[in-house]
Design an enzyme around this catalytic site. Structure first.
Site, mmCIF file in Angstrom:
data_model
loop_
_atom_site.group_PDB
_atom_site.id
_atom_site.type_symbol
_atom_site.label_atom_id
_atom_site.label_comp_id
_atom_site.label_asym_id
_atom_site.label_seq_id
_atom_site.Cartn_x
_atom_site.Cartn_y
_atom_site.Cartn_z
ATOM 1 N N THR A 44 -5.585 9.160 -5.691
ATOM 2 C CA THR A 44 -5.634 9.000 -4.240
ATOM 3 C C THR A 44 -4.973 10.201 -3.552
ATOM 4 O O THR A 44 -5.463 10.696 -2.537
ATOM 5 C CB THR A 44 -4.932 7.684 -3.813
ATOM 6 N N GLU A 84 0.838 -1.212 0.000
ATOM 7 C CA GLU A 84 0.000 0.000 0.000
ATOM 8 C C GLU A 84 0.865 1.252 0.000
ATOM 9 O O GLU A 84 0.505 2.269 -0.578
ATOM 10 C CB GLU A 84 -0.942 0.010 1.216
HETATM 11 P P1 ADP Z 1 -7.012 0.981 -5.592
HETATM 12 O O1 ADP Z 1 -7.746 1.663 -4.476
HETATM 13 O O2 ADP Z 1 -7.947 0.556 -6.671
HETATM 14 O O3 ADP Z 1 -6.103 -0.101 -5.092
HETATM 15 P P2 ADP Z 1 -4.728 2.663 -5.704
HETATM 16 O O4 ADP Z 1 -4.627 4.000 -6.354
HETATM 17 O O5 ADP Z 1 -4.622 2.561 -4.222
HETATM 18 O O6 ADP Z 1 -6.077 2.024 -6.251
HETATM 19 O O7 ADP Z 1 -3.598 1.672 -6.279
HETATM 20 C C1 ADP Z 1 -3.286 1.575 -7.597
HETATM 21 C C2 ADP Z 1 -1.862 2.090 -7.840
HETATM 22 O O8 ADP Z 1 -0.907 1.098 -7.444
HETATM 23 C C3 ADP Z 1 -1.643 2.363 -9.295
HETATM 24 O O9 ADP Z 1 -0.874 3.543 -9.396
HETATM 25 C C4 ADP Z 1 -0.819 1.169 -9.768
HETATM 26 O O10 ADP Z 1 0.077 1.513 -10.826
HETATM 27 C C5 ADP Z 1 -0.027 0.779 -8.527
HETATM 28 N N1 ADP Z 1 0.285 -0.674 -8.515
HETATM 29 C C6 ADP Z 1 1.510 -1.231 -8.503
HETATM 30 N N2 ADP Z 1 1.419 -2.582 -8.487
HETATM 31 C C7 ADP Z 1 0.114 -2.894 -8.502
HETATM 32 C C8 ADP Z 1 -0.599 -4.120 -8.504
HETATM 33 N N3 ADP Z 1 0.007 -5.310 -8.517
HETATM 34 N N4 ADP Z 1 -1.945 -4.054 -8.488
HETATM 35 C C9 ADP Z 1 -2.585 -2.860 -8.496
HETATM 36 N N5 ADP Z 1 -1.969 -1.666 -8.496
HETATM 37 C C10 ADP Z 1 -0.618 -1.675 -8.503
#
Ligand code: ADP
Length: 318
Positions: free
Chosen positions: A189, A137
């Site tokens: 975010t 995260e």
């Molecule tokens: P969500 O709430 O849908 O998880 P976030 O913005 O918290 O969305 O997370 C997505 C971010 O994390 C994106 O910028 C993405 O590029 C990055 N990321 C890196 N690795 C992963 C992964 N394995 N799965 C999802 N997001 C990823």
């Protein structure tokens, strides 16, 4: 310990964080959508990396372990594992769109560490796995938070009572149907965090903690009316909802269709609604369709239920 070279299959559920009044502390897992992963361990020589990530989807996420949330979570796990001659190979098929606000990053982080723990013979506790997954995260949003990770690993509804030290409380819940709409807009975010006010009025704080306590009591007593009355957020939602087109109208029409209540999922743009029956949840979905179709806004919807299992190992050897 699962023998080396044997692939396992993992199912990692989407999660709804914040749960209206429970900003940063309450969340729940849902049965749909979910990510699919495959993992195995193989013997590693000193020159080789300890983690290899292979994407099976179209999102082009980074495969360097430090930049992919699954890799960051696994690196944290390996730091506390005493043997160094291990390499994890992870295949990720994301079915939860990154950035949709339903815990896409948490599913990959949690799925990876639950899978690794299974391969190693379940040597770590669920609390340990949450700690490791929070490193994912941090990669996704810059902060270690557990409001998606905890329900993803434990299943059901969870309360993160404290992050440092980590204390997660699992909560029972009556049968609840969940309708989620994901309008295809981008809410970063970081933006959703930066617009929040840093101070709250005491009268608002009192209202909010009354609602949080009411929501937790309603879940524990299976009191649907109390759950519905408590799904109110006087602190975060009034500020954040301006980032989501049609938010107020959507909420009103969903409630008129019979939803108990709902709000922004995570930091958005997805919105979720809770209902007592599948029939109401589908009527709520229809309202969501109509509103966003009227605004010419492309969107996806899900009608689902609360997932009580969390990350699952589907097949032992594939
Ligand atoms: P969500 O709430 O849908 O998880 P976030 O913005 O918290 O969305 O997370 C997505 C971010 O994390 C994106 O910028 C993405 O590029 C990055 N990321 C890196 N690795 C992963 C992964 N394995 N799965 C999802 N997001 C990823």
């Amino acid at each position: 310990m699962v023998p080396s070279n044997q692939w396992i299959k993992i199912k990692a559920p989407a999660t709804v964080a914040n749960m209206v009044c429970g900003f940063d502390i309450l969340g729940f897992a849902v049965n749909d959508p979910y990510d699919e992963m495959e993992m195995r361990w193989v013997a590693r020589t000193e020159q080789e990396p300890s983690i290899v990530i292979i994407n099976l989807d179209e999102y082009n996420l980074p495969t360097e372990p430090e930049k992919n949330v699954a890799g960051a979570a696994l690196l944290a796990l390996l730091e506390e594992y005493d043997k160094t001659n291990i390499k994890f190979e992870v295949k990720i098929n994301k079915r939860i769109k990154p950035g949709s606000g339903v815990g896409s990053s948490a599913a990959s982080s949690a799925g990876a560490v639950v899978g690794a723990n299974y391969l190693l013979g379940n040597i770590f506790s669920k609390d340990d796995l949450v700690r490791f997954a929070m490193n994912g995260e941090k990669v996704a949003s810059g902060v270690k938070h557990a409001d998606n990770i905890a329900p993803c690993i434990f299943g059901g509804v969870t309360l993160v009572r404290s992050i440092f030290p980590l204390e997660i409380v699992t909560l029972p819940s009556p049968e609840l149907f969940v309708t989620i709409v994901h309008p295809q807009i981008e809410v970063r975010t970081a933006d959703a965090r930066s617009i929040l006010r840093q101070k709250v009025l005491l009268k608002d704080a009192i209202k909010q903690w009354g609602n949080i306590a009411g929501l937790v009591a309603g879940l524990m007593k299976s009191d649907y009316d109390l759950i519905g009355r408590s799904l109110e957020d006087v602190i975060i939602e009034p500020v954040r909802s301006i980032l989501i087109p049609g938010f107020d109208a959507l909420k009103l029409s969903c409630k008129q269709a019979g939803a108990l209540g709902g709000g922004i999922s995570g930091s958005g743009p997805s919105i979720f609604m809770l209902s007592k029956t599948d029939e109401i949840a589908k009527a709520v979905e229809k309202e969501m369709h109509e509103l966003y179709a009227g605004m010419n806004l492309p969107h996806h919807t899900y009608v689902t239920t609360i997932n009580q299992k969390g990350v699952e190992i589907l097949a032992d050897f594939i």
